[in-house]
Scaffold this motif. Structure first.
Motif, PDB file in Angstrom:
ATOM      1  N   LEU A  79      29.374  43.717  45.221  1.00  0.00           N
ATOM      2  CA  LEU A  79      30.507  44.413  45.817  1.00  0.00           C
ATOM      3  C   LEU A  79      30.366  44.333  47.335  1.00  0.00           C
ATOM      4  O   LEU A  79      29.247  44.285  47.853  1.00  0.00           O
ATOM      5  N   ASP A 102      38.748  42.373  41.624  1.00  0.00           N
ATOM      6  CA  ASP A 102      39.692  43.404  42.053  1.00  0.00           C
ATOM      7  C   ASP A 102      39.196  44.032  43.354  1.00  0.00           C
ATOM      8  O   ASP A 102      38.086  43.762  43.807  1.00  0.00           O
ATOM      9  N   SER A 103      40.032  44.864  43.949  1.00  0.00           N
ATOM     10  CA  SER A 103      39.633  45.601  45.146  1.00  0.00           C
ATOM     11  C   SER A 103      40.336  46.952  45.158  1.00  0.00           C
ATOM     12  O   SER A 103      41.360  47.130  44.498  1.00  0.00           O
ATOM     13  N   ARG A 140      38.055  48.956  52.444  1.00  0.00           N
ATOM     14  CA  ARG A 140      38.363  48.148  51.262  1.00  0.00           C
ATOM     15  C   ARG A 140      37.054  47.841  50.539  1.00  0.00           C
ATOM     16  O   ARG A 140      36.110  47.320  51.119  1.00  0.00           O
ATOM     17  N   VAL A 198      35.562  45.540  47.607  1.00  0.00           N
ATOM     18  CA  VAL A 198      35.911  44.294  46.931  1.00  0.00           C
ATOM     19  C   VAL A 198      34.834  43.938  45.910  1.00  0.00           C
ATOM     20  O   VAL A 198      33.647  43.947  46.234  1.00  0.00           O
ATOM     21  N   TYR A 199      35.272  43.635  44.693  1.00  0.00           N
ATOM     22  CA  TYR A 199      34.383  43.131  43.654  1.00  0.00           C
ATOM     23  C   TYR A 199      34.273  41.629  43.905  1.00  0.00           C
ATOM     24  O   TYR A 199      35.115  40.843  43.492  1.00  0.00           O
ATOM     25  N   GLN A 200      33.233  41.226  44.605  1.00  0.00           N
ATOM     26  CA  GLN A 200      33.106  39.855  45.080  1.00  0.00           C
ATOM     27  C   GLN A 200      32.674  38.866  43.995  1.00  0.00           C
ATOM     28  O   GLN A 200      33.206  37.781  43.893  1.00  0.00           O
ATOM     29  N   LEU A 217      35.580  49.211  39.488  1.00  0.00           N
ATOM     30  CA  LEU A 217      36.388  48.028  39.752  1.00  0.00           C
ATOM     31  C   LEU A 217      36.308  47.061  38.580  1.00  0.00           C
ATOM     32  O   LEU A 217      35.254  46.899  37.970  1.00  0.00           O
ATOM     33  N   ASP A 255      41.605  49.988  48.037  1.00  0.00           N
ATOM     34  CA  ASP A 255      41.813  50.366  49.431  1.00  0.00           C
ATOM     35  C   ASP A 255      41.786  51.881  49.559  1.00  0.00           C
ATOM     36  O   ASP A 255      42.433  52.589  48.779  1.00  0.00           O
TER      37      ASP A 255
END
Length: 169
Positions: A102, A51-52, A144, A146-148, A47, A54
């Motif tokens: 993440l 970004d994310s 999903r 997610v790059y937090q 990632l 799915d």
């Protein structure tokens, strides 16, 4: 599995490997983000910041069954190479460059809002996220990633994701 901020618990098998189950996990092959995922599979991905990805299941997931998914990524460390030989020697150590964050969400397939997720794993301190969740009703779902939060300076964060669900008959 009752707290989204605690990804693993020793009562659920943390640290134990069932080699045959691992073989079954790897057998279907790798499937990238997008669509048409089988109920059992895995992927190695990466990632970019903020970004994310799915991962959409091709078939409906059976209501009442359990879905399990595990996301793992690396902690970046640098060798404190006292003698500058380019390899670890006894007495040397590593410097932690920080751990990117993440997160993993189980969502209805048609939703793009993580606040509508059915369940999540959102630890702020671990390099693994794990979902173990009883699917409430038969339907189409997605995972999903997610790059937090970015902590170190690498532009992308590699990760591994594995899932196991039950398709509706």
């Amino acid at each position: 599995y009752l707290d989204p901020k605690i990804p693993l618990h020793s009562d659920l098998g943390t640290g134990h490997l069932n080699a045959y189950r691992a073989y079954q996990q790897l057998l279907p092959g790798a499937f990238g983000p997008g669509g048409n995922l089988p109920a059992v599979g895995w992927n190695l991905g990466a990632l970019n910041r903020a970004d994310s990805h799915d991962y959409m299941f091709a078939e409906p997931i059976q209501g009442g069954s359990y879905l399990s998914a595990t996301l793992a990524w690396e902690r970046v460390v640098d060798l404190v190479d006292s003698n500058r030989n380019g390899r670890y020697d006894i007495g040397e150590s590593f410097q932690d460059r920080g751990l990117n964050d993440l997160n993993l969400y189980l969502m209805p397939a048609d939703s793009d809002d993580i606040s509508q997720s059915l369940w999540s794993s959102v630890s702020e301190v671990d390099s693994v996220e794990h979902l173990f969740y009883q699917v409430p009703e038969t339907g189409y779902y997605k995972l999903r990633v997610v790059y937090q939060r970015q902590v170190h300076d690498q532009p992308t964060q590699p990760y591994g994701l594995a899932w196991w669900a039950v398709s509706a008959p």
